[in-house]
Design a protein around this motif. Structure first.
Motif, PDB file in Angstrom:
ATOM      1  N   LYS A  35      -1.902  75.102  71.393  1.00  0.00           N
ATOM      2  CA  LYS A  35      -1.899  76.553  71.473  1.00  0.00           C
ATOM      3  C   LYS A  35      -3.328  77.106  71.490  1.00  0.00           C
ATOM      4  O   LYS A  35      -4.277  76.402  71.133  1.00  0.00           O
ATOM      5  N   SER A  60      -0.509  88.976  79.602  1.00  0.00           N
ATOM      6  CA  SER A  60       0.789  89.119  78.936  1.00  0.00           C
ATOM      7  C   SER A  60       1.158  87.908  78.080  1.00  0.00           C
ATOM      8  O   SER A  60       2.040  87.993  77.241  1.00  0.00           O
ATOM      9  N   LYS A  63      -2.488  87.195  72.874  1.00  0.00           N
ATOM     10  CA  LYS A  63      -2.443  88.200  71.827  1.00  0.00           C
ATOM     11  C   LYS A  63      -3.361  89.330  72.286  1.00  0.00           C
ATOM     12  O   LYS A  63      -4.547  89.096  72.541  1.00  0.00           O
ATOM     13  N   PHE A 119       0.632  93.115  70.877  1.00  0.00           N
ATOM     14  CA  PHE A 119       1.498  92.025  71.316  1.00  0.00           C
ATOM     15  C   PHE A 119       0.968  90.744  70.673  1.00  0.00           C
ATOM     16  O   PHE A 119      -0.186  90.395  70.845  1.00  0.00           O
ATOM     17  N   THR A 120       1.819  90.047  69.944  1.00  0.00           N
ATOM     18  CA  THR A 120       1.371  88.865  69.208  1.00  0.00           C
ATOM     19  C   THR A 120       2.026  87.575  69.694  1.00  0.00           C
ATOM     20  O   THR A 120       1.736  86.510  69.171  1.00  0.00           O
ATOM     21  N   ASP A 121       2.891  87.652  70.685  1.00  0.00           N
ATOM     22  CA  ASP A 121       3.649  86.486  71.148  1.00  0.00           C
ATOM     23  C   ASP A 121       2.848  85.693  72.177  1.00  0.00           C
ATOM     24  O   ASP A 121       3.169  85.661  73.354  1.00  0.00           O
ATOM     25  N   GLU A 122       1.770  85.040  71.706  1.00  0.00           N
ATOM     26  CA  GLU A 122       0.970  84.249  72.632  1.00  0.00           C
ATOM     27  C   GLU A 122       1.589  82.871  72.839  1.00  0.00           C
ATOM     28  O   GLU A 122       2.566  82.513  72.190  1.00  0.00           O
ATOM     29  N   LYS A 124       2.565  79.029  72.726  1.00  0.00           N
ATOM     30  CA  LYS A 124       2.641  78.086  71.614  1.00  0.00           C
ATOM     31  C   LYS A 124       3.047  76.712  72.155  1.00  0.00           C
ATOM     32  O   LYS A 124       3.530  76.598  73.278  1.00  0.00           O
ATOM     33  N   ASP A 127       5.957  75.504  74.897  1.00  0.00           N
ATOM     34  CA  ASP A 127       6.324  76.505  75.912  1.00  0.00           C
ATOM     35  C   ASP A 127       6.204  75.903  77.305  1.00  0.00           C
ATOM     36  O   ASP A 127       5.235  75.194  77.608  1.00  0.00           O
ATOM     37  N   ARG A 145       5.720  82.400  81.340  1.00  0.00           N
ATOM     38  CA  ARG A 145       6.573  81.377  80.749  1.00  0.00           C
ATOM     39  C   ARG A 145       7.691  81.058  81.737  1.00  0.00           C
ATOM     40  O   ARG A 145       8.141  81.940  82.462  1.00  0.00           O
TER      41      ARG A 145
END
Length: 149
Positions: A35, A60, A63, A119-122, A124, A127, A145
């Motif tokens: 990540k 997008s 983070k 936005f915190t969904d980077e 990981k 993925d 993704r």
């Protein structure tokens, strides 16, 4: 451009091969193996892992923060942690404690202008991602993704 020789049909085939073959961009699938900030991606059917220096990542997938305007029409709800944001002039000047659980403001609108949204969904590990290879495979752009159903 190469010199095309032979019969008419042979010349046509050679011309199609020369002009019709485009390898400027390749689209691949990959898996995130490390990540951010030390991002690594393993491209399917390749024996190497791409490291962060080889990758350009769509914002997008990172983070980041954006400035937005929010509007909620009717049935606005404010919880205890947000009361000071929405009621900045609220003061309690007595002794003891004040407990605020929340407020439900039926039939009211809530408008928040120039609000910062984080936005915190980077990316990981694990993925699946869609990756475009450019510059003859020297640089890869992580587009999004990949999701299957």
């Amino acid at each position: 451009m190469i010199r095309i020789e032979g019969s008419g049909a042979s010349q046509l085939v050679q011309l199609i091969k020369e002009l019709g073959h485009n390898i400027d961009v390749t689209i691949e699938l990959g898996t995130v193996t490390a990540k951010p900030p030390e991002l690594k991606i393993k491209i399917d059917n390749m024996n190497i892992e791409l490291e962060k220096d080889d990758l350009i990542v769509a914002q997008s997938l990172t983070k980041h923060t954006r400035t937005v305007n929010l509007k909620n029409t009717g049935k606005t709800s404010i919880d205890a942690s947000s009361v000071t944001k929405f009621l900045p002039d609220f003061l309690y000047a007595g002794q003891g404690s004040l407990t605020f659980k929340g407020a439900k403001i039926a039939d009211s609108d809530l408008i928040a202008e120039n609000t910062e949204l984080e936005f915190t969904d980077e990316l990981k590990e694990g993925d699946r991602v869609i990756v475009a290879g450019i510059h003859e495979g020297q640089t890869y752009i992580v587009l999004d993704r990949a999701v299957t159903y």
